[in-house]
Design a protein around this motif. Structure first.
Motif, mmCIF file in Angstrom:
data_model
loop_
_atom_site.group_PDB
_atom_site.id
_atom_site.type_symbol
_atom_site.label_atom_id
_atom_site.label_comp_id
_atom_site.label_asym_id
_atom_site.label_seq_id
_atom_site.Cartn_x
_atom_site.Cartn_y
_atom_site.Cartn_z
ATOM 1 N N VAL A 15 0.934 -1.070 0.349
ATOM 2 C CA VAL A 15 0.235 0.097 0.119
ATOM 3 C C VAL A 15 1.064 1.276 0.043
ATOM 4 O O VAL A 15 0.670 2.264 -0.796
ATOM 5 N N THR A 16 2.095 1.335 0.719
ATOM 6 C CA THR A 16 2.850 2.521 0.858
ATOM 7 C C THR A 16 3.512 2.605 -0.455
ATOM 8 O O THR A 16 3.709 3.676 -1.139
ATOM 9 N N THR A 17 4.020 1.899 -0.902
ATOM 10 C CA THR A 17 4.629 1.592 -2.271
ATOM 11 C C THR A 17 3.718 2.173 -3.323
ATOM 12 O O THR A 17 4.090 2.988 -4.083
ATOM 13 N N ALA A 18 2.617 1.573 -3.553
ATOM 14 C CA ALA A 18 1.524 2.198 -4.467
ATOM 15 C C ALA A 18 1.357 3.839 -4.124
ATOM 16 O O ALA A 18 1.183 4.521 -5.325
ATOM 17 N N LEU A 19 0.952 4.063 -2.961
ATOM 18 C CA LEU A 19 0.697 5.497 -2.652
ATOM 19 C C LEU A 19 1.961 6.147 -3.042
ATOM 20 O O LEU A 19 1.798 7.602 -3.877
ATOM 21 N N LEU A 20 3.140 6.024 -2.720
ATOM 22 C CA LEU A 20 4.325 6.771 -2.996
ATOM 23 C C LEU A 20 4.496 6.963 -4.588
ATOM 24 O O LEU A 20 4.636 8.102 -5.262
ATOM 25 N N MET A 21 4.018 5.631 -5.350
ATOM 26 C CA MET A 21 4.333 5.902 -7.077
ATOM 27 C C MET A 21 3.088 6.687 -7.502
ATOM 28 O O MET A 21 3.434 7.457 -8.453
ATOM 29 N N LEU A 22 1.986 6.599 -6.960
ATOM 30 C CA LEU A 22 0.795 7.514 -7.347
ATOM 31 C C LEU A 22 0.974 8.994 -6.977
ATOM 32 O O LEU A 22 0.720 9.609 -7.895
ATOM 33 N N SER A 23 1.763 9.295 -5.770
ATOM 34 C CA SER A 23 1.622 10.687 -5.782
ATOM 35 C C SER A 23 2.918 11.349 -6.027
ATOM 36 O O SER A 23 3.133 12.557 -6.129
ATOM 37 N N ALA A 24 4.056 10.591 -6.503
ATOM 38 C CA ALA A 24 5.214 11.143 -6.631
ATOM 39 C C ALA A 24 5.201 12.086 -7.781
ATOM 40 O O ALA A 24 6.083 13.237 -8.044
ATOM 41 N N PRO A 25 4.650 11.844 -9.086
ATOM 42 C CA PRO A 25 4.595 12.810 -10.164
ATOM 43 C C PRO A 25 3.657 14.271 -9.677
ATOM 44 O O PRO A 25 4.296 15.155 -10.029
ATOM 45 N N THR A 26 2.760 13.994 -8.767
ATOM 46 C CA THR A 26 2.165 15.122 -8.492
ATOM 47 C C THR A 26 3.000 16.030 -7.358
ATOM 48 O O THR A 26 3.136 17.340 -7.612
ATOM 49 N N VAL A 27 3.580 15.445 -6.414
ATOM 50 C CA VAL A 27 4.659 15.972 -5.724
ATOM 51 C C VAL A 27 5.654 16.856 -6.548
ATOM 52 O O VAL A 27 6.122 17.888 -6.220
ATOM 53 N N VAL A 28 6.345 16.277 -7.459
ATOM 54 C CA VAL A 28 7.451 16.852 -8.350
ATOM 55 C C VAL A 28 6.979 17.734 -9.150
ATOM 56 O O VAL A 28 7.646 19.033 -9.159
ATOM 57 N N VAL A 29 5.719 17.740 -9.463
ATOM 58 C CA VAL A 29 5.078 18.644 -10.370
ATOM 59 C C VAL A 29 4.904 20.200 -9.551
ATOM 60 O O VAL A 29 5.094 21.297 -9.802
ATOM 61 N N LEU A 30 4.289 19.844 -8.323
ATOM 62 C CA LEU A 30 3.939 20.642 -7.367
ATOM 63 C C LEU A 30 5.240 21.672 -7.218
ATOM 64 O O LEU A 30 5.364 22.767 -6.929
ATOM 65 N N GLY A 31 6.096 20.900 -6.744
ATOM 66 C CA GLY A 31 7.459 21.519 -6.187
ATOM 67 C C GLY A 31 8.162 22.258 -7.236
ATOM 68 O O GLY A 31 8.673 23.344 -7.070
ATOM 69 N N ALA A 32 8.213 21.772 -8.574
ATOM 70 C CA ALA A 32 8.624 22.485 -9.495
ATOM 71 C C ALA A 32 8.018 23.594 -10.160
ATOM 72 O O ALA A 32 8.500 24.787 -10.680
ATOM 73 N N SER A 33 6.522 23.521 -9.715
ATOM 74 C CA SER A 33 5.724 25.018 -10.093
ATOM 75 C C SER A 33 6.263 26.257 -9.084
ATOM 76 O O SER A 33 6.220 27.168 -9.459
ATOM 77 N N PHE A 34 6.808 25.980 -8.083
ATOM 78 C CA PHE A 34 7.222 26.984 -7.151
ATOM 79 C C PHE A 34 8.790 27.543 -7.112
ATOM 80 O O PHE A 34 9.160 27.989 -6.225
ATOM 81 N N THR A 35 9.522 26.773 -8.258
ATOM 82 C CA THR A 35 10.655 26.997 -8.516
ATOM 83 C C THR A 35 10.931 28.606 -8.636
ATOM 84 O O THR A 35 10.252 29.089 -9.414
ATOM 85 N N ALA A 36 12.274 29.111 -8.348
ATOM 86 C CA ALA A 36 12.599 30.389 -8.621
ATOM 87 C C ALA A 36 13.383 30.671 -9.801
ATOM 88 O O ALA A 36 13.865 31.605 -10.126
ATOM 89 N N GLY A 37 13.727 29.482 -10.114
ATOM 90 C CA GLY A 37 14.494 29.528 -11.320
ATOM 91 C C GLY A 37 13.980 29.495 -12.801
ATOM 92 O O GLY A 37 12.737 29.591 -12.706
ATOM 93 N N ASN A 38 14.598 29.301 -13.672
ATOM 94 C CA ASN A 38 13.844 29.365 -15.048
ATOM 95 C C ASN A 38 13.720 28.211 -15.799
ATOM 96 O O ASN A 38 13.311 28.125 -17.005
ATOM 97 N N ILE A 39 14.035 27.009 -15.041
ATOM 98 C CA ILE A 39 13.940 25.701 -15.649
ATOM 99 C C ILE A 39 13.127 24.842 -14.467
ATOM 100 O O ILE A 39 13.564 25.267 -13.583
ATOM 101 N N ILE A 40 12.712 23.646 -14.878
ATOM 102 C CA ILE A 40 12.091 23.023 -14.306
ATOM 103 C C ILE A 40 13.125 22.094 -13.326
ATOM 104 O O ILE A 40 13.857 21.241 -14.112
ATOM 105 N N THR A 41 13.182 22.160 -12.145
ATOM 106 C CA THR A 41 14.029 21.280 -11.351
ATOM 107 C C THR A 41 13.296 20.920 -10.009
ATOM 108 O O THR A 41 12.413 21.501 -9.521
ATOM 109 N N PHE A 42 13.849 19.695 -9.726
ATOM 110 C CA PHE A 42 13.136 19.255 -8.322
ATOM 111 C C PHE A 42 14.449 18.622 -7.752
ATOM 112 O O PHE A 42 15.013 17.848 -8.226
#
Length: 266
Positions: A15-42
């Motif tokens: 269950v934990t592995t499935a939740l991490l795999m499902l939520s990882a893309p959302t977390v990465v996109v969410l973090g990248a949207s708040f970057t102060a740089g000019n390219i997508i980074t996480f």
């Protein structure tokens, strides 16, 4: 006792592995949207809201988002009466060619979406309406209609026929029985299907890509056109807006119907 603990540990590990795999893309996109740089980074290169300000000032993205809302609204308005009546009919009556209809309900899982999109492109092209928004909404309703029918059928199957028989014995005409007994009973399924159709149409890409032109691109197509050249953090911010819209729809669904009823309808 040891065996029970081992099974519990393995279950929670999956269950934990499935939740991490499902939520990882959302977390990465969410973090990248708040970057102060000019390219997508996480992890993000600093924290900033400038990319949300950028998409708010981008007229092409705003217009594409409005077009997506129009397409989703048309899709929902078309799906509600068609899907509701079809779902009630399949649940309550012996319909001719019922087996053929059941096969049709499996089409979203058996026919590649590109095939459906090309077929609709040819039909709408012969009608001379390619490039307009309303055909895209109708096309989204056609390919996703089974989800609406399933939701209504699940609610209609729980309706006791004794209620309508009692109303008929009291002299209620068919239309009155439908409006005051059948429709309220299937309303949870109608709400569930409507929200689902709206979300699916809002995010529809492949069919929209085949049916729109440069003057009427929807937001998913606009994002695709942008990432063909360079992927910038403003696209991550747009993705977060889409995620927020889906989350708002789920919250509204839980408020109006309840997620337990939604899951049972699936």
């Amino acid at each position: 006792m040891t065996g029970s603990k081992s099974k519990s540990f393995v279950l929670w590990a999956f269950v934990t592995t499935a939740l991490l795999m499902l939520s990882a893309p959302t977390v990465v996109v969410l973090g990248a949207s708040f970057t102060a740089g000019n390219i997508i980074t996480f992890p993000p290169d600093g924290l900033s809201l400038k990319w949300y300000g950028a998409i708010a000032q981008a007229s092409d993205l705003r217009q594409a988002f409005v077009r997506s809302l129009i397409v989703a609204t048309i899709c929902t308005l078309v799906s509600i009466p068609v899907g509701t009546l079809a779902g009630i009919a399949l649940a309550k009556y012996r319909v001719r060619f019922a087996r053929s209809i059941q096969i049709y309900l499996l089409l979203p899982f058996t026919i590649p979406l590109i095939g459906s999109g090309i077929g609709m492109m040819l039909v709408l092209g012969n009608m001379g309406v390619l490039g307009k928004l309303w055909p895209v909404g109708i096309a989204c309703a056609v390919i996703n209609l089974p989800f609406m029918i399933w939701a209504v059928t699940a609610s209609a199957s729980n309706l006791s026929p004794d209620l309508e028989l009692a109303a008929a014995n009291c002299g209620a005409p068919p239309l009155q029985r439908f409006l005051y007994i059948t429709l309220p009973a299937v309303l949870p399924g109608v709400i569930t299907g409507s929200l689902l159709m709206f979300i699916l149409a809002l995010n529809e890409f492949l069919v929209s890509l085949l049916l729109v032109d440069a003057r009427s691109v929807t937001l998913p197509v606009q994002i695709y056109n942008s990432i063909r050249s360079i992927i910038t953090p403003d696209l991550a911010a747009i993705s977060v807006v889409f995620i927020a819209c889906a989350g708002l729809a789920i919250a509204l669904l839980d408020r109006l119907v309840g997620l337990d009823i939604f899951l049972k309808s699936k």
